[in-house]
Design an enzyme around this catalytic site. Structure first.
Site, PDB file in Angstrom:
ATOM      1  N   ASP A  12       0.878  -1.268  -0.053  1.00 29.26           N
ATOM      2  CA  ASP A  12      -0.038  -0.012  -0.008  1.00 29.26           C
ATOM      3  C   ASP A  12       0.681   1.257  -0.021  1.00 29.26           C
ATOM      4  O   ASP A  12       1.890   1.073   0.349  1.00 29.26           O
ATOM      5  CB  ASP A  12      -1.017  -0.029   1.136  1.00 29.26           C
ATOM      6  N   GLY A  13       0.253   2.167  -0.476  1.00 28.77           N
ATOM      7  CA  GLY A  13       1.068   3.699  -0.427  1.00 28.77           C
ATOM      8  C   GLY A  13       1.418   4.198  -1.925  1.00 28.77           C
ATOM      9  O   GLY A  13       2.466   5.054  -1.946  1.00 28.77           O
ATOM     10  N   HIS A  29       2.584   3.250  -8.872  1.00 29.94           N
ATOM     11  CA  HIS A  29       2.239   1.764  -9.151  1.00 29.94           C
ATOM     12  C   HIS A  29       3.642   1.326  -9.771  1.00 29.94           C
ATOM     13  O   HIS A  29       4.012  -0.074  -9.664  1.00 29.94           O
ATOM     14  CB  HIS A  29       1.131   1.793  -9.923  1.00 29.94           C
ATOM     15  N   LEU A 123      10.267 -20.938  -4.148  1.00 25.74           N
ATOM     16  CA  LEU A 123       9.476 -20.203  -3.854  1.00 25.74           C
ATOM     17  C   LEU A 123       7.931 -20.157  -4.206  1.00 25.74           C
ATOM     18  O   LEU A 123       7.768 -20.377  -5.369  1.00 25.74           O
ATOM     19  CB  LEU A 123       9.733 -18.629  -3.708  1.00 25.74           C
ATOM     20  N   ARG A 180       1.655  -4.584   6.351  1.00 25.86           N
ATOM     21  CA  ARG A 180       1.067  -3.806   5.395  1.00 25.86           C
ATOM     22  C   ARG A 180       1.988  -2.442   5.397  1.00 25.86           C
ATOM     23  O   ARG A 180       2.184  -1.893   6.471  1.00 25.86           O
ATOM     24  CB  ARG A 180      -0.268  -3.302   5.879  1.00 25.86           C
TER      25      ARG A 180
END
Ligand code: IPE
Ligand code: IPE
Ligand code: MG
Length: 256
Positions: A12-13, A29, A123, A180
């Site tokens: 986020d952010g 983004h 992974l 977050r």
């Protein structure tokens, strides 16, 4: 505490990061994709088992059309550009979220990423795209209800495990740690069922500024947490002698 098997990240952010620099949100983004790459690479090298990213929520469709288009384009670009490299690094990719209302080309790319990497043993990279936990749980309930209506399932045999097995995350361990970024302290409809006993870490920096060093700090913080799963403090139960002794030593101020 032992290391986490599964870390889930609410990236986020991005928008605020860009706005603070006088840039359009789309620049945030794009910078966010670079952070994602760095963390995936780092987690692959350090041997984490599962890493989940919240990339687009079922509620993010409410953003301006241009921003939604940008986010869809970035997903496509990420898969087209990085898939071969992730495959070479033995990364296994899965995508959680609703597929039906995605365009055919996006759905095609998601299937391609999953099928190419199906046999990989490194992974497990999980991308939550068009994902909302309430939607996921609703779809699971609908499917179980259909089985009951068709006489294939006895309502008495609906258990927590059966519900888990009908979620998009079927077969994956629950997240041990949810991070977050950007200082917001909420789940925003992410992994509501799976987060029942997750540890949470809210970090102030926006996602484009998140680095492998901060990721390692988050893991170090997790190691210092005490998880109880509804039980009692491990040291207070004194079931075995060595624990009883370490409590005594600690209360005497002696390093154990
Ligand atoms: C996270 O950054 C990316 C997505 C939700 C897709 P935001 O776009 O939410 O950035 P802020 O929270 O507005 O700064
Ligand atoms: C959550 O972030 C979704 C993703 C990170 C993909 P949002 O920015 O959409 O969440 P809210 O709206 O601030 O709760
Ligand atoms: Mg946000």
């Amino acid at each position: 505490m032992s290391d986490p098997r599964h870390i889930a990240i609410i990236m986020d952010g991005n928008g605020r990061w860009a706005t603070a620099r006088g840039l359009p949100r789309s620049a945030g983004h794009r910078a966010g994709v670079e952070s994602l790459r760095a963390i995936v690479h780092h987690a692959g090298v350090t041997g984490l088992e599962y890493l989940t990213f919240f990339a687009f929520s079922s509620e993010n469709w409410s953003r301006p059309d241009g921003e939604v288009r940008e986010l869809l384009a970035l997903l496509k670009m990420f898969i087209r550009r990085d898939l071969a490299d992730l495959h070479r690094k033995n990364v296994h990719i899965s995508v959680i979220g609703e597929r039906d209302n995605l365009s055919a080309d996006v759905r095609g790319l998601l299937v391609e990423a999953e099928s190419l990497t199906r046999g990989n043993t490194g992974l497990n990279l999980v991308i939550a795209f068009n994902y909302g936990a309430r939607d996921e749980i609703t779809r699971a309930v609908r499917s179980l209800a259909a089985d009951v209506a068709a006489g294939r399932l006895d309502p008495q045999s609906i258990s927590a495990d059966l519900i888990s097995a009908n979620l998009d995350t079927s077969g994956m361990p629950d997240p041990d740690l949810i991070i977050r970024t950007s200082g917001e302290m909420r789940l925003s409809n992410f992994l509501l069922w799976q987060a029942a006993y997750a540890e949470f870490l809210f970090v102030p920096c926006p996602w484009p500024d998140f680095t492998p060093e901060l990721f390692e700090e988050a893991i170090a913080t997790y190691r210092n947490r005490e998880r109880r799963f509804g039980g009692v403090e491990a040291r207070a139960s004194c079931h075995d002698k060595s624990q009883a002794l370490s409590v005594a030593a600690a209360s005497d101020g002696v390093a154990s």
